[in-house]
Write a protein that holds these residues in place. Structure first.
Motif, PDB file in Angstrom:
ATOM      1  N   UNK A 163       0.798  -1.229   0.000  1.00  0.00           N
ATOM      2  CA  UNK A 163       0.000   0.000   0.000  1.00  0.00           C
ATOM      3  C   UNK A 163       0.829   1.277   0.000  1.00  0.00           C
ATOM      4  N   UNK A 164       2.071   1.219   0.459  1.00  0.00           N
ATOM      5  CA  UNK A 164       2.866   2.442   0.531  1.00  0.00           C
ATOM      6  C   UNK A 164       3.936   2.539  -0.553  1.00  0.00           C
ATOM      7  N   UNK A 165       4.442   1.390  -1.023  1.00  0.00           N
ATOM      8  CA  UNK A 165       5.536   1.387  -1.988  1.00  0.00           C
ATOM      9  C   UNK A 165       5.251   0.385  -3.104  1.00  0.00           C
ATOM     10  N   UNK A 166       4.157   0.580  -3.852  1.00  0.00           N
ATOM     11  CA  UNK A 166       3.759  -0.427  -4.846  1.00  0.00           C
ATOM     12  C   UNK A 166       4.773  -0.668  -5.953  1.00  0.00           C
ATOM     13  N   UNK A 167       5.642   0.309  -6.205  1.00  0.00           N
ATOM     14  CA  UNK A 167       6.621   0.127  -7.286  1.00  0.00           C
ATOM     15  C   UNK A 167       7.938  -0.453  -6.793  1.00  0.00           C
ATOM     16  N   UNK A 168       8.054  -0.632  -5.488  1.00  0.00           N
ATOM     17  CA  UNK A 168       9.307  -1.146  -4.916  1.00  0.00           C
ATOM     18  C   UNK A 168       9.247  -2.665  -4.785  1.00  0.00           C
ATOM     19  N   UNK A 169      10.394  -3.302  -4.859  1.00  0.00           N
ATOM     20  CA  UNK A 169      10.456  -4.753  -4.738  1.00  0.00           C
ATOM     21  C   UNK A 169      11.165  -5.200  -3.463  1.00  0.00           C
ATOM     22  N   UNK A 170      12.037  -4.379  -2.938  1.00  0.00           N
ATOM     23  CA  UNK A 170      12.829  -4.740  -1.769  1.00  0.00           C
ATOM     24  C   UNK A 170      12.073  -4.399  -0.487  1.00  0.00           C
ATOM     25  N   UNK A 171      11.694  -5.387   0.342  1.00  0.00           N
ATOM     26  CA  UNK A 171      11.002  -5.100   1.605  1.00  0.00           C
ATOM     27  C   UNK A 171      11.809  -4.221   2.551  1.00  0.00           C
ATOM     28  N   UNK A 172      13.125  -4.113   2.313  1.00  0.00           N
ATOM     29  CA  UNK A 172      13.958  -3.278   3.161  1.00  0.00           C
ATOM     30  C   UNK A 172      13.581  -1.810   3.122  1.00  0.00           C
ATOM     31  N   UNK A 173      12.881  -1.390   2.043  1.00  0.00           N
ATOM     32  CA  UNK A 173      12.463   0.003   1.955  1.00  0.00           C
ATOM     33  C   UNK A 173      11.491   0.349   3.081  1.00  0.00           C
ATOM     34  N   UNK A 174      10.735  -0.638   3.552  1.00  0.00           N
ATOM     35  CA  UNK A 174       9.799  -0.415   4.655  1.00  0.00           C
ATOM     36  C   UNK A 174      10.563  -0.017   5.912  1.00  0.00           C
TER      37      UNK A 174
END
Length: 203
Positions: A163-174
């Motif tokens: 819901x916050x980073x739909x274009x990101x693939x790396x869970x580390x961005x969370x």
């Protein structure tokens, strides 16, 4: 006396005599604003406030109290009150503060009250109880706003990523953006749920 005064001013007033009744009415009914005496019998006002906020009740609240030193006011604001007025107080000032609360929360759809402040979607900011406004980036706000809308739910990193980073693939961005939020809003603003992910904290 206050119920009579507010009625004369044109407000529809619900009056209860103790904290247990206040908690029940606060959970079962909707109000535009609540004036809460800290020294209520049965359950004191601060515990009523904390319990209502824990259940996601967003009614703007003004605390009246004979405890008027700075530490007491901080306790009340940190518990989720929008305003704190010490006794003895001027009736005109009380009425003015109630009007200010009503104006401030005239469009509740754009705001969510959280422990210690308000999430303002219209301005993409978080407003601390003392009035300080903290701007967030688009991604920071997307993350924090979803947590604020669901204060009793813990989200996995995968859910937050969606819901916050739909274009990101790396869970580390969370984890990175949780770090950004804690740096801006305080370490307690986002709680870590070990083995799962994150949930809403308190400002």
């Amino acid at each position: 006396m206050l119920a009579g005064l507010l009625t004369e001013e044109g407000y529809t007033v619900t009056y209860v005599r103790d904290g247990q009744q206040a908690l029940h009415r606060g959970l079962s009914e909707e109000f535009d604003v609540a004036v809460l005496d800290r020294g209520l019998p049965v359950i004191d006002g601060l515990h009523v406030l904390t319990a209502l906020r824990a259940k996601g009740v967003s009614t703007p609240m003004l605390i009246l109290s004979a405890f008027g030193n700075p530490a007491d006011r901080v306790d009340g604001l940190d518990a989720g009150a929008e305003d704190y007025l010490s006794k003895p107080f001027d009736l005109d000032e009380l009425l003015a503060r109630i009007r200010a609360l009503l104006r401030r929360h005239a469009n509740p759809a754009d705001r969510t009250i959280v422990a210690g402040g308000i999430v303002d979607r219209g301005n993409r900011t978080v407003i601390r109880a003392g009035g300080e406004e903290i701007p967030l980036s688009e991604r920071e706000f997307a993350l924090y706003d979803e947590l604020a809308r669901n204060p009793n739910r813990a989200f996995t990193r995968a859910e937050i990523l969606e819901f916050a980073f739909p274009s990101a693939e790396d869970p580390g961005v969370v984890d990175t953006y949780v770090h950004y939020l804690r740096r801006k809003l305080g370490r307690g603003s986002v709680q870590t749920v070990h083995g799962l992910g994150y949930r809403m904290g308190a400002l």
